[in-house]
Design a protein around this motif. Structure first.
Motif, PDB file in Angstrom:
ATOM      1  N   ALA A 232      -3.091  -3.233  -7.260  1.00 34.34           N
ATOM      2  CA  ALA A 232      -4.217  -2.325  -7.063  1.00 34.34           C
ATOM      3  C   ALA A 232      -4.419  -1.404  -8.258  1.00 34.34           C
ATOM      4  CB  ALA A 232      -3.978  -1.497  -5.808  1.00 34.34           C
ATOM      5  N   LEU A 233      -3.654  -1.603  -9.327  1.00 34.98           N
ATOM      6  CA  LEU A 233      -3.660  -0.618 -10.413  1.00 34.98           C
ATOM      7  C   LEU A 233      -4.468  -1.077 -11.608  1.00 34.98           C
ATOM      8  CD1 LEU A 233       0.083   0.426 -10.369  1.00 34.98           C
ATOM      9  CD2 LEU A 233      -1.821   1.340  -9.071  1.00 34.98           C
ATOM     10  N   ASP A 234      -4.984  -0.097 -12.378  1.00 34.41           N
ATOM     11  CA  ASP A 234      -5.642  -0.441 -13.622  1.00 34.41           C
ATOM     12  C   ASP A 234      -4.564  -0.814 -14.645  1.00 34.41           C
ATOM     13  OD1 ASP A 234      -4.990   2.029 -15.330  1.00 34.41           O
ATOM     14  OD2 ASP A 234      -5.857   2.915 -13.523  1.00 34.41           O
ATOM     15  N   PRO A 235      -4.968  -1.479 -15.748  1.00 30.98           N
ATOM     16  CA  PRO A 235      -3.941  -1.988 -16.678  1.00 30.98           C
ATOM     17  C   PRO A 235      -2.973  -0.918 -17.157  1.00 30.98           C
ATOM     18  CG  PRO A 235      -6.103  -2.867 -17.245  1.00 30.98           C
ATOM     19  CD  PRO A 235      -6.329  -1.879 -16.146  1.00 30.98           C
ATOM     20  N   GLY A 236      -3.471   0.282 -17.454  1.00 30.19           N
ATOM     21  CA  GLY A 236      -2.594   1.335 -17.965  1.00 30.19           C
ATOM     22  C   GLY A 236      -1.560   1.773 -16.946  1.00 30.19           C
ATOM     23  N   ALA A 237      -2.001   2.005 -15.714  1.00 31.39           N
ATOM     24  CA  ALA A 237      -1.085   2.444 -14.661  1.00 31.39           C
ATOM     25  C   ALA A 237      -0.067   1.350 -14.363  1.00 31.39           C
ATOM     26  CB  ALA A 237      -1.870   2.791 -13.404  1.00 31.39           C
ATOM     27  N   ALA A 238      -0.501   0.085 -14.434  1.00 32.92           N
ATOM     28  CA  ALA A 238       0.425  -1.018 -14.191  1.00 32.92           C
ATOM     29  C   ALA A 238       1.534  -1.021 -15.245  1.00 32.92           C
ATOM     30  CB  ALA A 238      -0.334  -2.340 -14.214  1.00 32.92           C
ATOM     31  N   GLU A 239       1.157  -0.758 -16.509  1.00 30.87           N
ATOM     32  CA  GLU A 239       2.152  -0.680 -17.570  1.00 30.87           C
ATOM     33  C   GLU A 239       3.195   0.401 -17.263  1.00 30.87           C
ATOM     34  OE1 GLU A 239       2.502  -2.324 -20.621  1.00 30.87           O
ATOM     35  OE2 GLU A 239       1.101  -3.773 -19.789  1.00 30.87           O
ATOM     36  N   ASP A 240       2.723   1.553 -16.798  1.00 31.87           N
ATOM     37  CA  ASP A 240       3.632   2.659 -16.474  1.00 31.87           C
ATOM     38  C   ASP A 240       4.652   2.232 -15.419  1.00 31.87           C
ATOM     39  OD1 ASP A 240       2.313   4.258 -18.161  1.00 31.87           O
ATOM     40  OD2 ASP A 240       1.274   5.455 -16.633  1.00 31.87           O
ATOM     41  N   VAL A 241       4.165   1.592 -14.366  1.00 31.35           N
ATOM     42  CA  VAL A 241       5.054   1.195 -13.278  1.00 31.35           C
ATOM     43  C   VAL A 241       6.070   0.162 -13.769  1.00 31.35           C
ATOM     44  CG1 VAL A 241       5.108  -0.015 -11.071  1.00 31.35           C
ATOM     45  CG2 VAL A 241       3.422   1.763 -11.463  1.00 31.35           C
TER      46      VAL A 241
ATOM     47  N   GLY B 216      -3.754   6.065  -7.987  1.00 35.37           N
ATOM     48  CA  GLY B 216      -3.032   4.877  -7.531  1.00 35.37           C
ATOM     49  C   GLY B 216      -1.709   4.652  -8.256  1.00 35.37           C
ATOM     50  N   GLY B 217      -1.723   4.786  -9.586  1.00 31.28           N
ATOM     51  CA  GLY B 217      -0.502   4.550 -10.354  1.00 31.28           C
ATOM     52  C   GLY B 217       0.557   5.598 -10.045  1.00 31.28           C
ATOM     53  N   GLN B 218       0.116   6.848  -9.908  1.00 31.12           N
ATOM     54  CA  GLN B 218       1.066   7.911  -9.570  1.00 31.12           C
ATOM     55  C   GLN B 218       1.652   7.679  -8.186  1.00 31.12           C
ATOM     56  OE1 GLN B 218      -1.729  11.088 -10.066  1.00 31.12           O
ATOM     57  NE2 GLN B 218      -0.998  11.608 -12.114  1.00 31.12           N
ATOM     58  N   GLN B 219       0.816   7.271  -7.248  1.00 25.73           N
ATOM     59  CA  GLN B 219       1.316   7.008  -5.896  1.00 25.73           C
ATOM     60  C   GLN B 219       2.371   5.911  -5.922  1.00 25.73           C
ATOM     61  OE1 GLN B 219      -2.078   6.059  -3.514  1.00 25.73           O
ATOM     62  NE2 GLN B 219      -2.553   8.197  -3.106  1.00 25.73           N
ATOM     63  N   GLN B 220       2.095   4.865  -6.674  1.00 27.11           N
ATOM     64  CA  GLN B 220       3.048   3.758  -6.736  1.00 27.11           C
ATOM     65  C   GLN B 220       4.380   4.242  -7.326  1.00 27.11           C
ATOM     66  OE1 GLN B 220       4.058   0.907  -5.288  1.00 27.11           O
ATOM     67  NE2 GLN B 220       2.020   0.097  -5.669  1.00 27.11           N
ATOM     68  N   ARG B 221       4.303   5.105  -8.343  1.00 36.62           N
ATOM     69  CA  ARG B 221       5.548   5.617  -8.935  1.00 36.62           C
ATOM     70  C   ARG B 221       6.291   6.530  -7.958  1.00 36.62           C
ATOM     71  NH1 ARG B 221       4.367   8.439 -14.182  1.00 36.62           N
ATOM     72  NH2 ARG B 221       2.193   8.346 -13.599  1.00 36.62           N
ATOM     73  N   VAL B 222       5.543   7.334  -7.194  1.00 34.40           N
ATOM     74  CA  VAL B 222       6.210   8.183  -6.194  1.00 34.40           C
ATOM     75  C   VAL B 222       6.875   7.303  -5.134  1.00 34.40           C
ATOM     76  CG1 VAL B 222       5.859   9.888  -4.370  1.00 34.40           C
ATOM     77  CG2 VAL B 222       4.694  10.144  -6.546  1.00 34.40           C
TER      78      VAL B 222
ATOM     79  N   ASP C 149       0.840  -1.184   0.000  1.00 35.83           N
ATOM     80  CA  ASP C 149       0.000   0.000   0.000  1.00 35.83           C
ATOM     81  C   ASP C 149       0.881   1.242   0.000  1.00 35.83           C
ATOM     82  OD1 ASP C 149      -1.822   1.955   0.344  1.00 35.83           O
ATOM     83  OD2 ASP C 149      -2.362   1.430   2.400  1.00 35.83           O
ATOM     84  N   PRO C 150       0.983   1.955  -1.143  1.00 33.60           N
ATOM     85  CA  PRO C 150       1.891   3.100  -1.186  1.00 33.60           C
ATOM     86  C   PRO C 150       1.509   4.179  -0.169  1.00 33.60           C
ATOM     87  CG  PRO C 150       0.621   2.919  -3.218  1.00 33.60           C
ATOM     88  CD  PRO C 150       0.334   1.698  -2.420  1.00 33.60           C
ATOM     89  N   LEU C 151       0.221   4.303   0.134  1.00 39.04           N
ATOM     90  CA  LEU C 151      -0.178   5.369   1.078  1.00 39.04           C
ATOM     91  C   LEU C 151       0.446   5.150   2.449  1.00 39.04           C
ATOM     92  CD1 LEU C 151      -3.888   6.367   0.616  1.00 39.04           C
ATOM     93  CD2 LEU C 151      -1.857   7.776   0.482  1.00 39.04           C
TER      94      LEU C 151
END
Lengths: 367, 538
Positions: free
Chosen positions: B171-180, B144-150, B90-92
């Motif tokens: 916890a990420l949607d497919p697009g955000a998961a790709e980014d990470v 969520g994806g931005q938090q994970q990247r931070v 949980d990044p938070l």
């Protein structure tokens, strides 16, 4: 290679140094604590409110001001309820209503439940509650303008770990509120009601469990990120640090007692100074154990001086004026008089408006 | 880089060790993927590398774990900060400060780096992770994806040589998961960072791995090897591997691209066949949402949503993080008041209905099933559920026995695995016999076996003419289970139709099998296996 700048630039929109905001707010709070004049108190609240509205950013903590306002109202409300139910120490002649009085056994003499409610007693409670509420609103203003976490960044190294404990404790409350809301919603999903005291009590245990889990999680995360790393210092220095700090604090406590009881005025002041010096020495030595460096500290410029100065000036003038003209600061209740707004103290309170002009506008980044 | 020397971990309150007989070495610069069923000790293994086990969790660590030559038994996590970067589930829970920039600098401040170095590294990291636009934002206000990247960035700035990640994309949607994942790729390629990552969603990550470390659980020894080799015998595997196994491909393909290059013969064999057409919902509409708009604070979360749920139909609700999926589910159970439009569930208006009556018509299993459970034991939880639902005593217990056979009455709900807890929460919700069942992200944290069980359970519930709506990021789950798929974006419905039509027309939401066998309309491995079996029979 030229050295790159490490503090944040002092031009353009920027965050004011958090220390300046807290000094300003505490100054207004100190001013409020000197008076029970409702007009002066409302003026101070208005000054703080105006500065918050013109100079707060758009970060999540900036919205906390409303919560503090409501908290202030709640304090006044509670104070009034107590005055009605338990009576008031102020002798009064203007009886508004007479509540049925609860007969109490003789050992509870001096305690009264119900009975006469006088205008004097109610007003006394209102003024007193208003003063407490104004203090809370001042703290709320500081909170909205500079979050405690930002203040922490400006702490001296030796105090850093104690500061973290305070900040973690302060973020505990909002998280708790969010948990209670979530679990109350979950109770509704199981067919329970989400209103009333029982619904809140029913989620107590899970909320505490969550809070504990979160605390352990935060501690683990902070540890993996290097929180609490210390440099090796010789044991002699570590011992000296502890001794200096302890002696310093003891000195401050004893001298504060002396100053308050007013019979030790001769020895208390020198002891206070000695204690402060010793504690400061301890802190300076203690900083050698801390390896932390600071990333882009906020600069302290003329603007910071003006903000902090306006708060300190307001407090100083109020204290001075209150000793010269106590009547204007504490409007008389027996006999009842309408409070009036004294000119000079009002001007002193208005000094607190200076930051609305001199503080830089905060950057708009969060959306 | 990371050496495990006869490592086993035993926690105090359990009979079996959480981890045993781990004896292997992970070389420098590898992206090592840690896979295994729930409860096989993945998080414990990650903890031994970051030093959280045993320093924070307690328990007894036998053997020795060294990272870059440092023994994690004698070094506390804070003494490994410059060597190991750890990001939890949980990044938070990871954030300490209140702006992205300060968050990135925090670790370096702890290490006491010079201000100039910190300044430079923060800027580099902002660029590396594409966070420059967000530098002044509060981490809690990010998606969520931005938090994970931070969170990843915040441990990267100390230049660790090892990065330890626990389910970074679950916890990420497919697009955000790709980014990470793209960021992790870049770290391994450009900086030579060693990455050790645990993940359940293998279809997202396995093609990026250099090595796979399999913890089979049940006391079997761990296996470290080439991804294709390990996947050939692994109890947990993504659909692409299942398809490869079914088609008898060797070596096994791990990415959609590899599989497509192999799939020409398979496509030819399947040519002319089509999967059985999806069942058309015949049931009546049991819940109806009409032009629903909901505001949450200043933000409109839903705008003009129309949706009808039919008895016997399973609907998947998809869309990126923050698209309004959870708000729609909450509105259906009356947790939000509509700003405009109407919601009707079996003749009731949810936000005005009495909870006792509402739960007979509709039930929601929230994202964290623990929210719903508050008793000390499974038996007490069931008794409370019967009372809440005013059902016959024993109703809930009977449902638990059906969904979760062989569970002990005295178990504490918190000691159950994620999948078991989900089943228990589902049983609690079913106790009041609601016609509509909503599930929010049910497969988060579930392994493939638990997911299979969930699919079976939901299918049988649909067959008993429950209407089911599940909000999910799991495209494979939607493809396998849902009759109908609805896609939300910015609070509006942008696609609504039979699952094959919707997911085949969108690359982001298409399951792996569909990507491999496109343009033929196959969605899942069981469909293909059935088709091949009937071919062999005829």
């Amino acid at each position: 290679m030229p050295k790159s700048r490490t503090t944040r630039p002092a031009v353009g929109p920027r965050q004011l140094h958090p220390g300046a905001w807290w000094l300003w707010a505490l100054g207004l709070g100190a001013a409020a604590s000197r008076t029970t004049n409702p007009l002066l108190l409302l003026l101070l609240v208005a000054v703080a409110g105006y500065v918050v509205v013109t100079r707060r950013g758009d970060a999540p903590w900036a919205r906390s001001y409303g919560t503090f306002l409501r908290l202030g109202l709640l304090v006044i409300g509670i104070r009034l309820v107590f005055a009605v139910v338990l009576g008031s120490p102020v002798p009064g002649t203007h009886v508004l209503v007479t509540l049925p009085q609860l007969p109490l056994p003789t050992w509870a003499q001096g305690v009264r439940i119900g009975g006469r409610v006088t205008a004097e007693g109610l007003l006394f409670a209102l003024y007193d509650g208003l003063r407490l509420g104004a203090l809370l609103v001042c703290v709320g203003a500081a909170n909205a303008l500079a979050s405690p976490a930002r203040l922490l960044r400006a702490m001296p190294g030796a105090l850093y770990e104690a500061g973290v404990a305070v900040v973690v404790a302060m973020t505990f409350a909002p998280n708790l509120v969010a948990d209670v809301q979530r679990l109350r919603a979950a109770r509704r999903l199981r067919g329970g009601t989400d209103r009333g005291v029982r619904a809140v009590l029913g989620v107590g245990l899970p909320v505490l469990e969550n809070a504990l889990e979160r605390s352990v999680g935060l501690a683990a995360a902070m540890d993996t990120r290097g929180f609490g790393r210390t440099a090796d210092v010789p044991p002699r220095i570590a011992r000296t640090t502890a001794a200096l700090t302890l002696l310093g604090l003891l000195g401050v406590c004893v001298s504060a007692y002396g100053l308050l009881t007013a019979d030790g005025a001769g020895w208390a002041l020198p002891l206070l100074l000695l204690g402060l010096a010793s504690a400061a020495g301890g802190l300076i030595l203690g900083s050698r154990r801390a390896v932390r460096t600071r990333y882009r500290p906020d600069p302290w410029t003329l603007r910071e001086w003006s903000v902090a100065g306006s708060g300190v000036a307001a407090a100083g003038l109020m204290v001075w004026l209150s000793s010269r003209d106590p009547g204007a600061f504490a409007p008389s209740l027996v006999p009842l008089t309408a409070p009036r707004l004294p000119l000079l103290p009002a001007l002193a309170a208005l000094i607190g408006l200076l930051p609305a002009v001199t503080a830089p506008t905060p950057p708009r980044s969060a959306s | 880089m990371i050496t495990f020397d006869q490592v086993s971990v035993q926690y105090h309150d359990t009979a079996e060790p959480a981890l045993r007989g781990v004896d292997l070495t992970i070389p420098e610069g590898e992206l090592c993927l840690l896979v295994g069923p729930s409860g096989s000790g993945k998080s414990t293994l990650l903890g031994t590398v970051s030093g959280l086990v045993p320093h924070f969790t307690g328990g007894v660590l036998h053997g020795r774990v060294t990272v870059g030559g440092r023994d994690t038994r004698t070094h506390r996590p804070r003494e490994l900060t410059d060597l190991v970067g750890t990001v939890g589930q949980d990044p938070l829970a990871h954030f300490v400060t209140d702006s992205v920039e300060d968050e990135l600098a925090y670790g370096m401040e702890s290490l006491g780096l010079a201000p100039e170095v910190m300044r430079r590294r923060v800027e580099e990291t902002l660029d590396l992770l594409g966070l420059a636009e967000l530098r002044g934002r509060a981490p809690s206000s990010l998606s969520g994806g931005q938090q994970q990247r931070v969170a990843i960035g915040s441990v990267l700035t100390t230049h660790p040589r090892v990065l330890v990640l626990d389910e970074p994309t679950s916890a990420l949607d497919p697009g955000a998961a790709e980014d990470v994942l793209a960021v992790l790729q870049r770290l391994v390629h450009d900086l030579g960072t060693t990455v050790l990552m645990a993940e359940h969603r293998l279809e997202r990550v396995v093609q990026y791995a250099d090595q796979v470390l399999l913890l089979p659980g049940r006391g079997e020894p761990p296996v470290l090897g080439e991804p294709a080799e390990v996947m050939a015998g692994s109890p947990v595997h993504p659909p692409v591997v299942a398809l490869g196994r079914a088609a008898g491909w060797s070596p096994l393909p791990l990415s959609v691209r590899d599989a497509r290059r192999r799939a020409a013969p398979l496509r030819a064999r399947l040519d002319g066949r089509t999967p059985p057409p999806p069942a058309v919902a015949t049931g009546e509409a049991v819940a109806d949402v009409d032009r629903l708009a909901v505001r949450r604070g200043p933000v409109p979360a839903l705008r003009g949503v129309r949706l009808a749920l039919h008895a016997g139909e399973i609907t998947a609700l998809m869309g990126r993080n923050g698209a309004g999926k959870s708000t729609l589910l909450s509105s259906l159970v009356g947790l939000h008041r509509p700003t405009s439009g109407t919601v009707r569930v079996g003749g009731l208006i949810p936000h005005q209905a009495r909870p006792k009556e509402l739960i007979r018509r509709i039930g929601l299993v929230p994202q964290d099933p623990r929210d719903l459970l508050y008793a000390e034991t499974v038996a007490a939880e069931c008794a409370a559920a019967d009372r809440d639902a005013a059902a016959e005593p024993g109703t809930c217990r009977a449902l638990v026995s059906r969904l979760l056979p062989g569970i002990d009455d005295a178990t504490h709900p918190r000691d159950l695995s994620e999948g078991q807890r989900l089943s228990l929460a589902l049983a609690v919700v079913l106790s009041s016999r609601p016609g509509v069942i909503l599930l929010d992200e049910p497969t988060r944290g579930l392994d493939y076996a638990a997911k299979e069980r969930l699919i079976e359970i939901l299918r049988s519930l649909a067959a008993e003419s429950h209407a089911i709506l599940l909000a999910t990021h799991d495209v494979e789950l939607a493809a396998e289970l849902a009759h109908r798929t609805v896609i939300l974006a910015e609070g509006e419905i942008v696609a609504d139709g039979p699952t094959p039509q919707v997911v085949l027309s969108s690359p982001a939401f298409a399951p792996q099998v569909a990507k491999i066998l496109a343009p033929s309309p196959w969605l899942t491995v069981p469909q293909v296996v059935n088709a091949l079996a009937t071919e062999a029979a005829s």
